[in-house]
Design a protein around this motif. Structure first.
Motif, mmCIF file in Angstrom:
data_model
loop_
_atom_site.group_PDB
_atom_site.id
_atom_site.type_symbol
_atom_site.label_atom_id
_atom_site.label_comp_id
_atom_site.label_asym_id
_atom_site.label_seq_id
_atom_site.Cartn_x
_atom_site.Cartn_y
_atom_site.Cartn_z
ATOM 1 N N ALA A 29 0.350 4.941 -11.528
ATOM 2 C CA ALA A 29 -0.184 3.584 -11.663
ATOM 3 C C ALA A 29 0.898 2.579 -12.034
ATOM 4 O O ALA A 29 0.798 1.396 -11.692
ATOM 5 N N LEU A 30 1.934 3.044 -12.733
ATOM 6 C CA LEU A 30 2.972 2.112 -13.196
ATOM 7 C C LEU A 30 3.932 1.766 -12.063
ATOM 8 O O LEU A 30 3.861 0.710 -11.467
ATOM 9 N N GLY A 31 4.845 2.666 -11.752
ATOM 10 C CA GLY A 31 5.811 2.397 -10.700
ATOM 11 C C GLY A 31 6.754 1.258 -11.064
ATOM 12 O O GLY A 31 6.921 0.895 -12.218
ATOM 13 N N CYS A 32 7.374 0.670 -10.027
ATOM 14 C CA CYS A 32 8.260 -0.471 -10.225
ATOM 15 C C CYS A 32 7.672 -1.747 -9.624
ATOM 16 O O CYS A 32 8.384 -2.746 -9.498
ATOM 17 N N ASP A 33 6.403 -1.722 -9.233
ATOM 18 C CA ASP A 33 5.773 -2.940 -8.741
ATOM 19 C C ASP A 33 4.900 -3.520 -9.854
ATOM 20 O O ASP A 33 4.679 -2.904 -10.883
ATOM 21 N N MET A 34 4.389 -4.719 -9.622
ATOM 22 C CA MET A 34 3.669 -5.448 -10.661
ATOM 23 C C MET A 34 2.157 -5.444 -10.470
ATOM 24 O O MET A 34 1.462 -6.241 -11.082
ATOM 25 N N GLU A 35 1.635 -4.569 -9.617
ATOM 26 C CA GLU A 35 0.197 -4.554 -9.372
ATOM 27 C C GLU A 35 -0.581 -4.198 -10.636
ATOM 28 O O GLU A 35 -1.564 -4.860 -10.992
ATOM 29 N N THR A 36 -0.172 -3.145 -11.321
ATOM 30 C CA THR A 36 -0.855 -2.739 -12.551
ATOM 31 C C THR A 36 -0.672 -3.780 -13.642
ATOM 32 O O THR A 36 -1.602 -4.066 -14.408
ATOM 33 N N PHE A 37 0.509 -4.367 -13.720
ATOM 34 C CA PHE A 37 0.762 -5.399 -14.730
ATOM 35 C C PHE A 37 -0.182 -6.580 -14.554
ATOM 36 O O PHE A 37 -0.767 -7.081 -15.519
ATOM 37 N N LEU A 38 -0.353 -7.020 -13.306
ATOM 38 C CA LEU A 38 -1.246 -8.151 -13.043
ATOM 39 C C LEU A 38 -2.711 -7.780 -13.251
ATOM 40 O O LEU A 38 -3.528 -8.633 -13.592
#
Length: 210
Positions: A29-38
């Motif tokens: 779910a984390l990764g290096c993209d910002m989908e989870t952050f948003l």
């Protein structure tokens, strides 16, 4: 030792299954993209336009301030060449306006080795090695506890990476002059360090599950 080996191997398999489930769900779910952050911090996207406006304002104010120093209105410190100052301001103005696109490219590059680490097949685990099996089980329990702590650290670093990404225009606004360029360089080191540490956390967590 056959019964003990069987019990130890069964317990170890259950522990590893739990760790693998946590590893797949959380790190995936984390990764290096910002989908989870948003998903968890949607206000960051809303406030991003305000951050960009503040960054542009700081760049223009800094340009005016430095030009005043060049024309002798202010005599504090060493003045910077007006041509170089203007060119630097225009460059970082462009970077501030397109910071999100630039950061997306950087995160995509950082996400490539992240994906490699997450999808690489691990060798099978064998705990049934005589008297060593009990020692391995004790070590496994200890490692599992440290695994959970490292997992929380990875999540914390991911949140910090999101903060760095969505405040990037402010960092670019600090590159408009030589007097503030060190702040921008510090931000670059922090961003690179966070991406690197996230990759190292994933590597360590995958090592744990092996």
């Amino acid at each position: 030792m056959g019964i003990l080996d069987g019990i130890v191997e069964w317990i170890a398999e259950q522990v590893m299954n739990i760790l693998d489930m946590i590893n797949t769900s959380v790190l995936g779910a984390l990764g290096c993209d910002m989908e989870t952050f948003l998903r968890y911090f949607p206000a960051a996207k809303t406030f991003y336009s305000i951050i960009v406006a503040l960054a542009v304002g700081l760049l223009l104010l800094n340009l005016i301030f430095q030009l005043f120093r060049n024309f002798g209105i202010m005599q504090s410190g060493e003045a910077e060449s007006p041509v170089r100052l203007t060119a630097r301001t225009m460059l970082f103005l462009f970077l501030a306006l397109f910071a999100k696109d630039i950061l997306d490219i950087i995160l995509q590059i950082g996400g490539t080795p992240f994906g490699w680490l997450m999808t690489e097949e691990l060798p099978p685990i064998n705990f049934a090695d005589g008297s060593i099996a009990l020692i391995a089980l004790i070590l496994l329990v200890m490692l599992a506890w440290n695994y959970l702590k490292l997992l929380f650290e990875a999540a914390e670093r991911y949140v910090l990476l999101g903060v760095l990404v969505y405040t990037a225009p402010m960092a670019f606004s600090m590159g408009g002059s030589m007097n503030t360029i060190n702040i921008f360089r510090s931000w670059c080191r922090m961003l690179g360090g966070q991406i690197f540490m996230i990759l190292m956390n994933v590597w360590c967590l995958r090592i744990f599950t092996s």
